[in-house]
Design an enzyme around this catalytic site. Structure first.
Site, PDB file in Angstrom:
ATOM      1  N   CYS A  86      -6.536   4.551  -2.569  1.00 18.08           N
ATOM      2  CA  CYS A  86      -6.711   3.101  -2.672  1.00 18.08           C
ATOM      3  C   CYS A  86      -8.069   2.636  -3.189  1.00 18.08           C
ATOM      4  O   CYS A  86      -8.127   1.788  -4.079  1.00 18.08           O
ATOM      5  CB  CYS A  86      -6.408   2.439  -1.332  1.00 18.08           C
ATOM      6  SG  CYS A  86      -7.429   2.980   0.039  1.00 18.08           S
TER       7      CYS A  86
ATOM      8  N   ASP B 202      -0.679  -0.352  -4.412  1.00 18.53           N
ATOM      9  CA  ASP B 202      -2.005   0.073  -4.871  1.00 18.53           C
ATOM     10  C   ASP B 202      -2.050   1.520  -5.362  1.00 18.53           C
ATOM     11  O   ASP B 202      -3.036   1.944  -5.951  1.00 18.53           O
ATOM     12  CB  ASP B 202      -3.075  -0.184  -3.802  1.00 18.53           C
ATOM     13  CG  ASP B 202      -2.879   0.617  -2.528  1.00 18.53           C
ATOM     14  OD1 ASP B 202      -1.830   1.264  -2.358  1.00 18.53           O
ATOM     15  OD2 ASP B 202      -3.795   0.584  -1.673  1.00 18.53           O
TER      16      ASP B 202
ATOM     17  N   GLU C 276       0.843  -1.195   0.000  1.00 14.56           N
ATOM     18  CA  GLU C 276       0.000   0.000   0.000  1.00 14.56           C
ATOM     19  C   GLU C 276       0.878   1.245   0.000  1.00 14.56           C
ATOM     20  O   GLU C 276       1.954   1.267   0.608  1.00 14.56           O
ATOM     21  CB  GLU C 276      -0.916   0.004   1.235  1.00 14.56           C
ATOM     22  CG  GLU C 276      -1.912  -1.148   1.251  1.00 14.56           C
ATOM     23  CD  GLU C 276      -3.020  -0.935   2.267  1.00 14.56           C
ATOM     24  OE1 GLU C 276      -3.667   0.129   2.235  1.00 14.56           O
ATOM     25  OE2 GLU C 276      -3.228  -1.833   3.097  1.00 14.56           O
ATOM     26  N   ASP C 277       0.410   2.269  -0.703  1.00 15.83           N
ATOM     27  CA  ASP C 277       0.995   3.610  -0.598  1.00 15.83           C
ATOM     28  C   ASP C 277       2.510   3.602  -0.803  1.00 15.83           C
ATOM     29  O   ASP C 277       3.272   4.109   0.016  1.00 15.83           O
ATOM     30  CB  ASP C 277       0.690   4.210   0.772  1.00 15.83           C
ATOM     31  CG  ASP C 277      -0.785   4.304   1.104  1.00 15.83           C
ATOM     32  OD1 ASP C 277      -1.584   3.632   0.445  1.00 15.83           O
ATOM     33  OD2 ASP C 277      -1.143   5.044   2.032  1.00 15.83           O
TER      34      ASP C 277
END
Length: 550
Positions: free
Chosen positions: A83, A261, A44-45
């Site tokens: 996201c 993502d 993520e990120d």
């Protein structure tokens, strides 16, 4: 076209951009096993700030191993800088703006939505759209998700064989190919402040790179060190997954994807349409490390992940897909020329931006030019770096590059040369030398927005009424049963509804795993059939039951 169009003078004829030719490995020599296992390792990120992409701040031995034994994609882009819209595009193979998923979020953080008069709702794509995991199930794959969803809709019971913290390929029947997703939240934006007091996995005095749009202060440096530390933790967890594959004898029977993502967690990264918000790493390892150590520079979008998974699995590409396969037998004959992205509401803050990028240039159209760049997203303001930016803004201590983000209005159009200006600080839209390129990218954006029926600046509740008439969620029609030719047929009157069912013996209770209905059920030793119908964005139907006594 439903979006509120902006008045733009499109003078002259669009030109053809002269682009650097992307290069790809020779996929023609790649032998893909029939129905290979497919594993997605999803961070993520995270921007591509790891050694294989040229950032040697930290070592990431497991990600470097994937690059060394696989293909490194240099131009992979999300469809959004945040996201939930991105994950909608991945899960369905259609753009968020095409399926009503463009706002962040549609049905969670209800307190934010209520404060601006928006009801919780779900995205409603076209009826033929299914979750890609369900389509893989329909073609004989065992699918698992561990464990984040965040699709902007409630996943049908048919979406996964397993979905949760215990979901794993190890639970599948013997010999069944799997599609497994493992999500790693350690690199998420929130982990910058939630882990602020944790031990660092990098030296406390490590000289970390600070992008020019962030102040070079100790608080910011600490957040950046935390970001790199979190990536180190991620890398260790990736290593654990590779070890599990090797222990199971599956490493060389599985195609492994690693990606994030969307872009990085820091201010002016996440939620933005700059490369800092859209550009992500993508590493793909094939069985037996085929094509090891090669680089693919073609443009790739998240919207291409679903068709690529289908292509690798030998599944015909559904007509509704809005992307193209970049691997496998159904790989597109021509690489992408452009990627596209959108940004809309974030929690309580509205903006409307659309972007087109080719191999070098980024075009952004601002549909709310009187709105400033910086949006006061409460969630992000928990981060020390964001607080530092706001403090220095009040004190007049920002550099020109840092102050740009706090401009109170925007030009309608922006154009950036990402090769010479990778942080996208110098808008060249007014440069006469860029006139032809600007016009071509204008036209490309208009074409894309029309193709996906982009709602643009339509008021959100007005838009919701196009998904949920009178702002009331439609219900999926319950399953009906009928016998024909000695078999049991299941149907729902709701167009596009998926049907999940369980076959039970007498006295057996319902379980948690639902089969995807594709063919009539043949009578056997079972006593009853229980079924639920569900179209994405609709409420699931009430359960229906059929007994052999009926």
């Amino acid at each position: 076209m439903r979006y509120a169009s902006l008045v733009l003078l499109l003078l002259g004829t669009a030109c053809t951009n002269v682009l650097e030719q992307p290069s790809s490995p020779d996929y023609g020599v790649l032998k893909i096993p029939e129905r290979p296992n497919i594993l997605w390792l999803v961070a993520e990120d995270m921007s591509p700030v790891i050694p294989t992409y040229g950032d040697s701040t930290i070592s990431t031995p497991n990600l470097s191993r994937l690059a060394r034994e696989g293909v490194q994609f240099t131009h992979m882009f999300s469809v959004s800088g945040v996201c939930a819209p991105s994950r909608f595009g991945i899960a369905t193979g259609v753009y968020p703006t095409s399926g009503g998923a463009q706002h962040m979020r549609t049905s969670s953080r209800i307190e934010y939505m209520e404060s601006i008069g928006v009801i919780p709702y779900e995205a409603v794509p076209a009826p033929e759209v299914r979750m890609m995991s369900e389509s893989l199930r329909m073609h004989g794959y065992y699918t698992t998700n561990n464990a984040k969803q965040d699709y902007q809709f409630r996943a049908p019971v048919t979406a996964w064989d397993e979905n949760g913290n215990q979901a794993h390929w190890r639970n599948r029947p013997d010999g069944m190919p799997f599609f497994s997703v493992f999500n790693f939240g350690v690199t998420h934006e929130s982990q910058i402040w939630r882990r602020a007091a944790d031990s660092l996995w990098v030296e406390a005095n490590l000289d970390v790179p600070i992008p020019p749009y962030l102040p070079d202060t100790e608080l910011v440096r600490k957040d950046v060190r935390r970001m790199y530390s979190n990536i180190r933790i991620l890398d260790a967890r990736i290593g654990q997954m590779l070890n599990q594959l090797e222990a199971d004898g599956l490493l060389d029977k599985t195609i492994i994807f690693f990606y994030s993502d969307h872009g990085g967690p820091l201010p002016r990264q996440k939620r933005q349409l700059y490369d800092s918000g859209l550009h992500v790493p993508l590493l793909v390892r094939f069985p037996e490390a085929r094509l090891a150590g090669t680089v693919d520079s073609q443009l790739v979008s998240f919207i291409d992940l679903a068709p690529t998974a289908f292509s690798l699995a030998g599944i015909p590409l559904p007509a509704y897909l809005e992307g193209q396969a970049f691997l496998g037998a159904q790989r597109a004959s021509q690489p992408r020329r452009y990627i596209h992205a959108a940004a809309d509401r974030f929690d309580t803050e509205y903006d409307t931006k659309r972007a087109v990028r080719d191999a070098r240039y980024k075009y952004i159209r601002n549909f709310r030019p009187n709105r400033g760049y910086y949006l006061a997203v409460t969630y992000r303001e928990q981060m020390a770096s964001m607080q530092e930016l706001l403090r220095l803004r009040e004190e007049g201590g920002l550099t020109p590059a840092q102050a740009q983000w706090f401009r109170t209005s925007k030009p309608i159009e922006e154009l950036f040369d990402t090769q010479v200006d990778p942080h996208e600080l110098n808008n060249i839209a007014d440069d006469p030398a860029q006139t032809e390129r600007l016009m071509a990218m204008r036209e490309e954006l208009d074409t894309w927005m029309a193709a996906v029926n982009d709602p643009g600046t339509m008021p959100e509740m007005e838009f919701v009424a196009t998904l949920w008439p009178n702002h009331v969620q439609p219900h999926t029609t319950p399953v009906t049963f009928h016998r024909e030719d000695g078999q049991l047929h299941l149907t729902s009157a709701t167009k596009g509804a998926s049907i999940g069912y369980q076959v039970l013996d007498k006295g057996e209770s319902l379980g948690t795993q639902w089969q995807v209905y594709t063919d009539p059920i043949t009578p056997g030793g079972w006593h009853s059939v229980h079924a639920v119908a569900h179209r994405i964005g609709y409420a699931p139907s009430e359960p229906s039951n059929f007994s052999t006594n009926d």
